[in-house]
Design a protein around this motif. Structure first.
Motif, PDB file in Angstrom:
ATOM      1  N   MET A   1      10.716   1.321   5.515  1.00 52.43           N
ATOM      2  CA  MET A   1       9.398   1.285   6.161  1.00 52.43           C
ATOM      3  C   MET A   1       9.470   0.448   7.440  1.00 52.43           C
ATOM      4  O   MET A   1      10.178  -0.559   7.491  1.00 52.43           O
ATOM      5  N   THR A   2       8.737   0.877   8.451  1.00 50.62           N
ATOM      6  CA  THR A   2       8.666   0.103   9.696  1.00 50.62           C
ATOM      7  C   THR A   2       7.754  -1.107   9.468  1.00 50.62           C
ATOM      8  O   THR A   2       6.946  -1.119   8.515  1.00 50.62           O
TER       9      THR A   2
ATOM     10  N   GLN B   1       4.189   0.027   9.173  1.00 50.95           N
ATOM     11  CA  GLN B   1       3.894   0.681   7.891  1.00 50.95           C
ATOM     12  C   GLN B   1       3.697  -0.357   6.783  1.00 50.95           C
ATOM     13  O   GLN B   1       2.806  -0.226   5.947  1.00 50.95           O
ATOM     14  N   GLU B   2       4.528  -1.399   6.808  1.00 51.72           N
ATOM     15  CA  GLU B   2       4.380  -2.454   5.803  1.00 51.72           C
ATOM     16  C   GLU B   2       3.050  -3.189   5.979  1.00 51.72           C
ATOM     17  O   GLU B   2       2.366  -3.510   4.999  1.00 51.72           O
TER      18      GLU B   2
ATOM     19  N   LEU C   1       0.363  -1.901   7.162  1.00 51.22           N
ATOM     20  CA  LEU C   1      -0.695  -0.989   6.721  1.00 51.22           C
ATOM     21  C   LEU C   1      -0.820  -0.973   5.201  1.00 51.22           C
ATOM     22  O   LEU C   1      -1.925  -0.820   4.669  1.00 51.22           O
ATOM     23  N   VAL C   2       0.284  -1.122   4.499  1.00 47.84           N
ATOM     24  CA  VAL C   2       0.229  -1.202   3.031  1.00 47.84           C
ATOM     25  C   VAL C   2      -0.607  -2.416   2.625  1.00 47.84           C
ATOM     26  O   VAL C   2      -1.514  -2.315   1.783  1.00 47.84           O
TER      27      VAL C   2
ATOM     28  N   ASP D   1       2.709   3.304  -2.866  1.00 45.98           N
ATOM     29  CA  ASP D   1       1.360   3.106  -2.325  1.00 45.98           C
ATOM     30  C   ASP D   1       0.399   4.225  -2.703  1.00 45.98           C
ATOM     31  O   ASP D   1      -0.694   4.312  -2.144  1.00 45.98           O
TER      32      ASP D   1
ATOM     33  N   TYR E   1      -6.485   3.077   2.005  1.00 46.26           N
ATOM     34  CA  TYR E   1      -6.111   3.750   3.263  1.00 46.26           C
ATOM     35  C   TYR E   1      -7.312   4.486   3.856  1.00 46.26           C
ATOM     36  O   TYR E   1      -7.568   4.420   5.055  1.00 46.26           O
TER      37      TYR E   1
ATOM     38  N   GLN F   1      -0.478   6.559  11.992  1.00 45.46           N
ATOM     39  CA  GLN F   1       0.316   6.222  10.799  1.00 45.46           C
ATOM     40  C   GLN F   1      -0.486   6.473   9.525  1.00 45.46           C
ATOM     41  O   GLN F   1       0.053   6.964   8.521  1.00 45.46           O
TER      42      GLN F   1
ATOM     43  N   ASN G   1      -0.518  10.049   8.612  1.00 47.15           N
ATOM     44  CA  ASN G   1       0.763  10.415   8.000  1.00 47.15           C
ATOM     45  C   ASN G   1       0.811   9.996   6.536  1.00 47.15           C
ATOM     46  O   ASN G   1       1.269  10.754   5.678  1.00 47.15           O
ATOM     47  N   ARG G   2       0.351   8.780   6.235  1.00 57.78           N
ATOM     48  CA  ARG G   2       0.382   8.296   4.846  1.00 57.78           C
ATOM     49  C   ARG G   2      -0.515   9.155   3.966  1.00 57.78           C
ATOM     50  O   ARG G   2      -0.148   9.493   2.830  1.00 57.78           O
TER      51      ARG G   2
END
Length: 206
Positions: free
Chosen positions: A1-2, A5-6, A8-9, A58, A65, A199, A202-203
């Motif tokens: 994960m970028t 992305q982390e 965003l989690v 996730d 999200y 992002q 995408n998730r």
């Protein structure tokens, strides 16, 4: 994960807690599975990755999200106003919490005991939820800034519902802390909106 992305989690964890607080305040009900998922994040001591805090993936953060996405889109008709207010308040409280080594130490000690209770009785048992709520009151509730939860007073006045709300707010602050540790900053919510929304799309499309 970028790194994004982390982040965003962790933000999804924060917004999921806010979403569940709003739902509890309005309806008095959330599923035990939703409550268990968020409370478990408080008991993860040495995660190897960001996802480890949330059980390894996730998928169960989808409500978080979606709530975050709706907040970033700023659509007046679909803006989750209360959830956004709770999330921003938790970010502010986390910053105060991070400066209090005494409260951080107390929290670590109490969470260890709560973890033992959870193993014995189950993390969503009233006693364990009450222990999380008491810890919130002994730490976060000592700050001048308070989170005003709005909803149906029939539910808010029930001790079991109030305890779940405090426990979830504490879990949200845990996610806020993780987000900040991962490099998250409040200004990102304004100036990285476009990238974050891409992002998030995408998730959510996985």
């Amino acid at each position: 994960m970028t790194p994004l992305q982390e982040q965003l989690v962790a933000l999804a964890g924060l917004f999921q807690a806010a979403h569940l607080v709003h739902k509890l305040a309005q309806t008095g009900q959330i599923s035990d599975a939703s409550l268990e998922y968020m409370l478990n994040t408080l008991l993860i001591r040495n995660p190897q990755s960001t996802l480890d805090v949330y059980g390894g993936d996730d998928y169960a953060l989808r409500d978080g999200y979606r709530t975050l996405q709706a907040a970033l889109l700023r659509d007046a008709h679909n803006l989750p106003r209360e959830s956004l207010r709770y999330a921003l308040s938790m970010l502010g409280l986390e910053q105060q919490f991070a400066r209090r080594d005494d409260l951080l130490q107390l929290t670590g000690e109490r969470l260890e005991r709560i973890g033992q209770q959870a193993e014995q009785f189950g993390i969503t048992s009233s006693g364990v939820v009450g222990a999380f709520a008491d810890l919130y009151q002994d730490t976060i509730s000592t700050f001048n800034q308070r989170i005003q939860v709005h909803g149906d007073m029939r539910y808010l006045q029930q001790e079991a519902t109030a305890a779940k709300i405090r426990a979830l707010l504490f879990a949200g602050i845990r996610s806020a802390r993780l987000w900040r540790q991962l490099g998250g900053k409040r200004w990102h919510l304004l100036f990285k909106r476009g990238t974050m929304l891409t992002q998030l799309q995408n998730r959510l499309s996985h």
